[in-house]
Structures are given as structure tokens and as C-alpha cells.
Design a protein around this motif. Structure first.
Motif, mmCIF file in Angstrom:
data_model
loop_
_atom_site.group_PDB
_atom_site.id
_atom_site.type_symbol
_atom_site.label_atom_id
_atom_site.label_comp_id
_atom_site.label_asym_id
_atom_site.label_seq_id
_atom_site.Cartn_x
_atom_site.Cartn_y
_atom_site.Cartn_z
ATOM 1 N N TYR A 1 47.980 6.528 30.705
ATOM 2 C CA TYR A 1 48.871 6.971 31.780
ATOM 3 C C TYR A 1 48.096 7.260 33.062
ATOM 4 O O TYR A 1 48.638 7.156 34.156
ATOM 5 N N SER B 1 52.497 5.372 39.056
ATOM 6 C CA SER B 1 53.410 6.517 39.172
ATOM 7 C C SER B 1 52.723 7.815 38.770
ATOM 8 O O SER B 1 52.910 8.854 39.395
ATOM 9 N N ASP C 1 60.620 13.022 32.608
ATOM 10 C CA ASP C 1 61.264 11.782 33.046
ATOM 11 C C ASP C 1 60.223 10.691 33.309
ATOM 12 O O ASP C 1 60.382 9.555 32.862
ATOM 13 N N LEU C 2 59.147 11.051 34.012
ATOM 14 C CA LEU C 2 58.098 10.080 34.315
ATOM 15 C C LEU C 2 57.445 9.559 33.035
ATOM 16 O O LEU C 2 57.303 8.345 32.855
ATOM 17 N N THR C 3 57.050 10.447 32.136
ATOM 18 C CA THR C 3 56.377 10.004 30.926
ATOM 19 C C THR C 3 57.312 9.207 30.021
ATOM 20 O O THR C 3 56.867 8.286 29.332
ATOM 21 N N SER C 4 58.596 9.517 30.047
ATOM 22 C CA SER C 4 59.559 8.717 29.271
ATOM 23 C C SER C 4 59.640 7.291 29.798
ATOM 24 O O SER C 4 59.694 6.339 29.030
ATOM 25 N N ARG C 5 59.649 7.170 31.124
ATOM 26 C CA ARG C 5 59.673 5.834 31.727
ATOM 27 C C ARG C 5 58.384 5.066 31.417
ATOM 28 O O ARG C 5 58.424 3.871 31.154
ATOM 29 N N LEU C 6 57.248 5.758 31.468
ATOM 30 C CA LEU C 6 55.972 5.101 31.157
ATOM 31 C C LEU C 6 55.918 4.667 29.696
ATOM 32 O O LEU C 6 55.392 3.603 29.379
ATOM 33 N N HIS C 7 56.455 5.502 28.814
ATOM 34 C CA HIS C 7 56.444 5.190 27.393
ATOM 35 C C HIS C 7 57.300 3.970 27.081
ATOM 36 O O HIS C 7 56.938 3.138 26.243
ATOM 37 N N SER C 8 58.422 3.827 27.776
ATOM 38 C CA SER C 8 59.333 2.716 27.484
ATOM 39 C C SER C 8 58.898 1.414 28.150
ATOM 40 O O SER C 8 59.420 0.351 27.824
ATOM 41 N N SER C 9 57.949 1.479 29.084
ATOM 42 C CA SER C 9 57.524 0.241 29.762
ATOM 43 C C SER C 9 56.381 -0.443 29.058
ATOM 44 O O SER C 9 55.759 -0.006 28.177
#
Length: 94
Positions: free
Chosen positions: A49, A54, A86-94
Motif C-alpha cells: 500500500y 492514493s 474506505d481507502l484501504t478497502s478500495r486498495l484491497h479490491s483493486s
């Protein structure tokens, strides 16, 4: 000719070295991050990360606004916990 890393990455590397000496329950390839403006919550996130634009933007904004103060012994990000999740969730799903 060397490559210059942004100060935020160099400081994150220093924090990682400190953590490796005295952190427990942090899997290899991860970092403990303390998030919150008043009450700090500990999150364990992948080191990858730290290279994401981001996440780097979040670290840069934290550096500009608050400087580098890590009293918890890990990387401290004084931002809203929900925004971090929210940011880490988006990073995890990408």
C-alpha cells in the motif's frame, strides 16, 4: 546517478525498521498503522500500500499538516478512521 525517494517513503522505511524490532502480531510483508485524530486505532496493512498513489497522497497530506510524530511506535496517520477504511478497502479490491 541515484534515485531520490520522497521524504515520506524514507521516513516510512525508518518506521518499518523500528517496528521490526519490537512489533508482534504483524505478519511479514505488512505494517502496523495507527489511524485517528484523537483516539488511535491500530490497523495492519500490506506494505505494498505504501507504493499506491492514493496511500502516498494520504501520507503526504498527513506530513504537510501534522509533520512526522509517531508516539505509538508505528506509522501514525491522523485522519478520519472511516476515510482510511474506505481507502484501504478500495486498495484491497483493486
Amino acid at each position: 546517478m541515484g534515485i531520490r525517494l520522497p521524504s515520506v517513503i524514507l521516513h516510512a522505511k525508518q518506521v518499518l525498521k523500528l517496528q521490526s524490532r519490537n512489533q508482534i502480531n504483524v505478519p511479514k510483508g505488512h505494517i502496523a498503522v495507527y489511524v485517528g485524530e484523537i483516539q488511535k486505532t491500530r490497523f495492519v496493512v500490506p506494505i505494498s500500500y505504501l507504493n499506491h498513489p492514493s496511500f502516498l497522497d494520504l501520507l503526504n497530506r498527513a506530513e504537510e499538516e501534522f509533520g512526522f510524530n509517531h508516539p505509538m511506535g508505528g506509522l501514525t496517520i491522523p485522519c478520519d478512521e472511516d476515510a482510511f477504511i474506505d481507502l484501504t478497502s478500495r486498495l484491497h479490491s483493486s
